[in-house]
Scaffold this motif. Structure first.
Motif, PDB file in Angstrom:
ATOM      1  N   GLY A 171      62.962  46.238  58.477  1.00 30.66           N
ATOM      2  CA  GLY A 171      62.234  45.663  57.026  1.00 30.66           C
ATOM      3  C   GLY A 171      62.100  44.220  56.899  1.00 30.66           C
ATOM      4  O   GLY A 171      62.860  43.354  57.775  1.00 30.66           O
ATOM      5  N   ILE A 172      61.164  43.598  56.287  1.00 33.82           N
ATOM      6  CA  ILE A 172      60.974  42.262  56.027  1.00 33.82           C
ATOM      7  C   ILE A 172      60.824  41.963  54.756  1.00 33.82           C
ATOM      8  O   ILE A 172      60.512  42.655  53.865  1.00 33.82           O
ATOM      9  CB  ILE A 172      59.728  41.432  56.871  1.00 33.82           C
ATOM     10  CG1 ILE A 172      58.555  42.372  56.291  1.00 33.82           C
ATOM     11  CG2 ILE A 172      59.877  41.886  58.410  1.00 33.82           C
ATOM     12  CD1 ILE A 172      57.209  41.930  57.150  1.00 33.82           C
ATOM     13  N   VAL A 173      60.982  40.495  54.386  1.00 30.71           N
ATOM     14  CA  VAL A 173      61.030  40.341  52.895  1.00 30.71           C
ATOM     15  C   VAL A 173      59.685  39.917  52.540  1.00 30.71           C
ATOM     16  O   VAL A 173      59.437  40.104  51.604  1.00 30.71           O
ATOM     17  CB  VAL A 173      62.103  39.027  52.749  1.00 30.71           C
ATOM     18  CG1 VAL A 173      62.234  38.586  51.362  1.00 30.71           C
ATOM     19  CG2 VAL A 173      63.582  39.816  53.009  1.00 30.71           C
ATOM     20  N   GLY A 174      59.252  39.199  53.397  1.00 33.48           N
ATOM     21  CA  GLY A 174      58.002  38.777  52.667  1.00 33.48           C
ATOM     22  C   GLY A 174      57.941  37.427  52.059  1.00 33.48           C
ATOM     23  O   GLY A 174      59.331  36.691  51.776  1.00 33.48           O
ATOM     24  N   PRO A 175      57.090  36.658  51.690  1.00 28.90           N
ATOM     25  CA  PRO A 175      57.166  35.198  50.860  1.00 28.90           C
ATOM     26  C   PRO A 175      57.875  35.660  49.636  1.00 28.90           C
ATOM     27  O   PRO A 175      57.445  36.362  48.651  1.00 28.90           O
ATOM     28  CB  PRO A 175      55.569  34.909  50.602  1.00 28.90           C
ATOM     29  CG  PRO A 175      54.920  36.382  50.709  1.00 28.90           C
ATOM     30  CD  PRO A 175      55.557  37.147  51.679  1.00 28.90           C
ATOM     31  N   GLY A 176      58.671  34.514  49.093  1.00 28.80           N
ATOM     32  CA  GLY A 176      59.403  34.439  47.902  1.00 28.80           C
ATOM     33  C   GLY A 176      58.142  33.481  46.729  1.00 28.80           C
ATOM     34  O   GLY A 176      58.744  32.451  46.705  1.00 28.80           O
ATOM     35  N   VAL A 177      57.466  34.062  46.339  1.00 29.92           N
ATOM     36  CA  VAL A 177      56.508  33.302  45.539  1.00 29.92           C
ATOM     37  C   VAL A 177      55.938  34.160  44.425  1.00 29.92           C
ATOM     38  O   VAL A 177      56.205  35.348  44.249  1.00 29.92           O
ATOM     39  CB  VAL A 177      55.261  32.998  46.439  1.00 29.92           C
ATOM     40  CG1 VAL A 177      55.598  31.870  47.454  1.00 29.92           C
ATOM     41  CG2 VAL A 177      54.525  33.915  47.054  1.00 29.92           C
ATOM     42  N   PRO A 178      55.454  33.539  43.319  1.00 34.33           N
ATOM     43  CA  PRO A 178      54.957  34.264  42.146  1.00 34.33           C
ATOM     44  C   PRO A 178      53.907  35.264  42.609  1.00 34.33           C
ATOM     45  O   PRO A 178      53.438  34.917  43.575  1.00 34.33           O
ATOM     46  CB  PRO A 178      54.580  33.282  41.095  1.00 34.33           C
ATOM     47  CG  PRO A 178      55.339  31.760  41.653  1.00 34.33           C
ATOM     48  CD  PRO A 178      55.354  31.994  43.071  1.00 34.33           C
ATOM     49  N   LEU A 179      53.674  35.999  41.963  1.00 37.85           N
ATOM     50  CA  LEU A 179      52.729  37.221  42.123  1.00 37.85           C
ATOM     51  C   LEU A 179      51.620  36.810  42.257  1.00 37.85           C
ATOM     52  O   LEU A 179      50.639  37.202  43.448  1.00 37.85           O
ATOM     53  CB  LEU A 179      52.872  38.386  41.001  1.00 37.85           C
ATOM     54  CG  LEU A 179      51.610  39.419  40.955  1.00 37.85           C
ATOM     55  CD1 LEU A 179      51.919  40.197  42.283  1.00 37.85           C
ATOM     56  CD2 LEU A 179      51.751  40.249  39.712  1.00 37.85           C
ATOM     57  N   VAL A 180      50.906  35.652  41.545  1.00 41.26           N
ATOM     58  CA  VAL A 180      49.514  35.376  41.594  1.00 41.26           C
ATOM     59  C   VAL A 180      49.253  34.419  42.783  1.00 41.26           C
ATOM     60  O   VAL A 180      48.172  34.150  42.845  1.00 41.26           O
ATOM     61  CB  VAL A 180      49.188  34.555  40.173  1.00 41.26           C
ATOM     62  CG1 VAL A 180      49.386  35.245  39.039  1.00 41.26           C
ATOM     63  CG2 VAL A 180      50.260  33.457  39.898  1.00 41.26           C
ATOM     64  N   GLU A 181      50.332  33.963  43.318  1.00 38.97           N
ATOM     65  CA  GLU A 181      50.350  33.285  44.679  1.00 38.97           C
ATOM     66  C   GLU A 181      50.248  34.031  45.990  1.00 38.97           C
ATOM     67  O   GLU A 181      50.182  33.593  46.888  1.00 38.97           O
ATOM     68  CB  GLU A 181      51.213  32.106  44.580  1.00 38.97           C
ATOM     69  CG  GLU A 181      51.203  31.143  43.417  1.00 38.97           C
ATOM     70  CD  GLU A 181      52.409  30.051  43.458  1.00 38.97           C
ATOM     71  OE1 GLU A 181      52.936  29.945  44.487  1.00 38.97           O
ATOM     72  OE2 GLU A 181      52.739  29.386  42.634  1.00 38.97           O
ATOM     73  N   THR A 182      50.567  35.503  45.689  1.00 34.47           N
ATOM     74  CA  THR A 182      50.671  36.292  46.812  1.00 34.47           C
ATOM     75  C   THR A 182      49.126  36.431  47.390  1.00 34.47           C
ATOM     76  O   THR A 182      48.152  36.273  46.883  1.00 34.47           O
ATOM     77  CB  THR A 182      51.195  37.534  46.791  1.00 34.47           C
ATOM     78  OG1 THR A 182      50.492  38.122  45.734  1.00 34.47           O
ATOM     79  CG2 THR A 182      52.622  37.603  46.214  1.00 34.47           C
ATOM     80  N   ARG A 183      49.140  36.642  48.660  1.00 36.22           N
ATOM     81  CA  ARG A 183      47.986  37.034  49.524  1.00 36.22           C
ATOM     82  C   ARG A 183      47.792  38.357  50.023  1.00 36.22           C
ATOM     83  O   ARG A 183      48.669  39.097  50.103  1.00 36.22           O
ATOM     84  CB  ARG A 183      47.696  35.896  50.439  1.00 36.22           C
ATOM     85  CG  ARG A 183      47.666  34.642  50.277  1.00 36.22           C
ATOM     86  CD  ARG A 183      47.986  33.623  51.499  1.00 36.22           C
ATOM     87  NE  ARG A 183      48.683  34.014  52.349  1.00 36.22           N
ATOM     88  CZ  ARG A 183      49.132  33.593  53.502  1.00 36.22           C
ATOM     89  NH1 ARG A 183      48.278  32.586  54.202  1.00 36.22           N
ATOM     90  NH2 ARG A 183      50.168  33.930  54.285  1.00 36.22           N
TER      91      ARG A 183
END
Length: 224
Positions: free
Chosen positions: A67-79
């Protein structure tokens, strides 16, 4: 001797589980993208999985730890590409390995599948919307598969750890790590060996009347 396949077996919870199952006399086959494992492959590569499954032969236990975590950013900043990458590994990778190894278990009338979910999949962690959603999907997948296979002798369960001391969490943003550690009543993070004990039990014959379930290992964070 039973044979177990462990994805994400190079480090962290996968490596700890491999070591623990070997103590029970299980033949362990580890898969990961890189590292000291038996097979280096991408769990989202159906062709590679099919080839490896043919080489391994009979598999009784499947542990989906990759598994991977992915970016720790606010939802609206996700791509969109971030979502696709995490869901591809955490969800479709789990599905792919189950497609590769579960049919043989059903044919033989015995099998154990343990999928690694997360407390994030139950509670949702702020700034980790992608990871949280992917682990919620693993939980629902486990429940559905557990019901589908309930009369086959193949049991499918999931574990939902809180934050554990692993290389993956070492890469998590410090503020996110502090937040999720603070949610644990025991006021500490878990150790890989503690999780491996639960996985070993779920992968054994000692479990006979539990399937489609989610087992929390959270230092008291989860009480429902």
């Amino acid at each position: 001797m039973k044979t177990a396949v462990i994805t994400g077996g190079a480090r962290g919870l996968g490596a700890a589980t491999a070591e623990r199952l070997r103590q029970d006399g299980v033949r362990v086959v580890t898969l990961d993208l890189a590292g000291d494992v038996d097979y280096q492959l991408d769990v989202t590569d159906d062709g590679a999985l099919e080839s490896v499954a043919a080489e391994i032969g009979t598999v009784d236990i499947l542990i989906n730890s990759a598994g991977i975590v992915g970016p720790g950013v606010p939802l609206v900043e996700t791509r969109a590409e971030d979502w696709r990458k995490v869901l591809e590994v955490n969800v479709l990778g789990t599905v792919a390995t189950m497609r590769a190894f579960v049919p043989g278990m059903v044919e033989r009338g015995w099998g154990r599948v343990v999928n690694f979910a997360s407390m994030a999949g139950k509670d949702g962690n702020p700034n980790l919307a992608i990871y949280s959603a992917s682990k919620a999907a693993v939980i629902a997948l486990t429940k559905a598969a557990g019901k589908e296979l309930a009369t086959t002798g193949v049991l499918v369960n999931a574990i939902a750890p809180a934050v554990i001391s692993t290389p993956m969490n070492a890469e998590t943003a410090p503020e996110a790590l502090a937040h999720i550690t603070n949610l644990i009543p025991m006021k500490r993070i878990g150790q890989p060996e503690e999780v491996a004990e639960l996985v070993a039990w779920l992968a054994s014959e000692k479990v006979s009347f539990s399937t489609g379930a989610v087992y929390d290992i959270s230092g008291g964070r989860a009480t429902y």
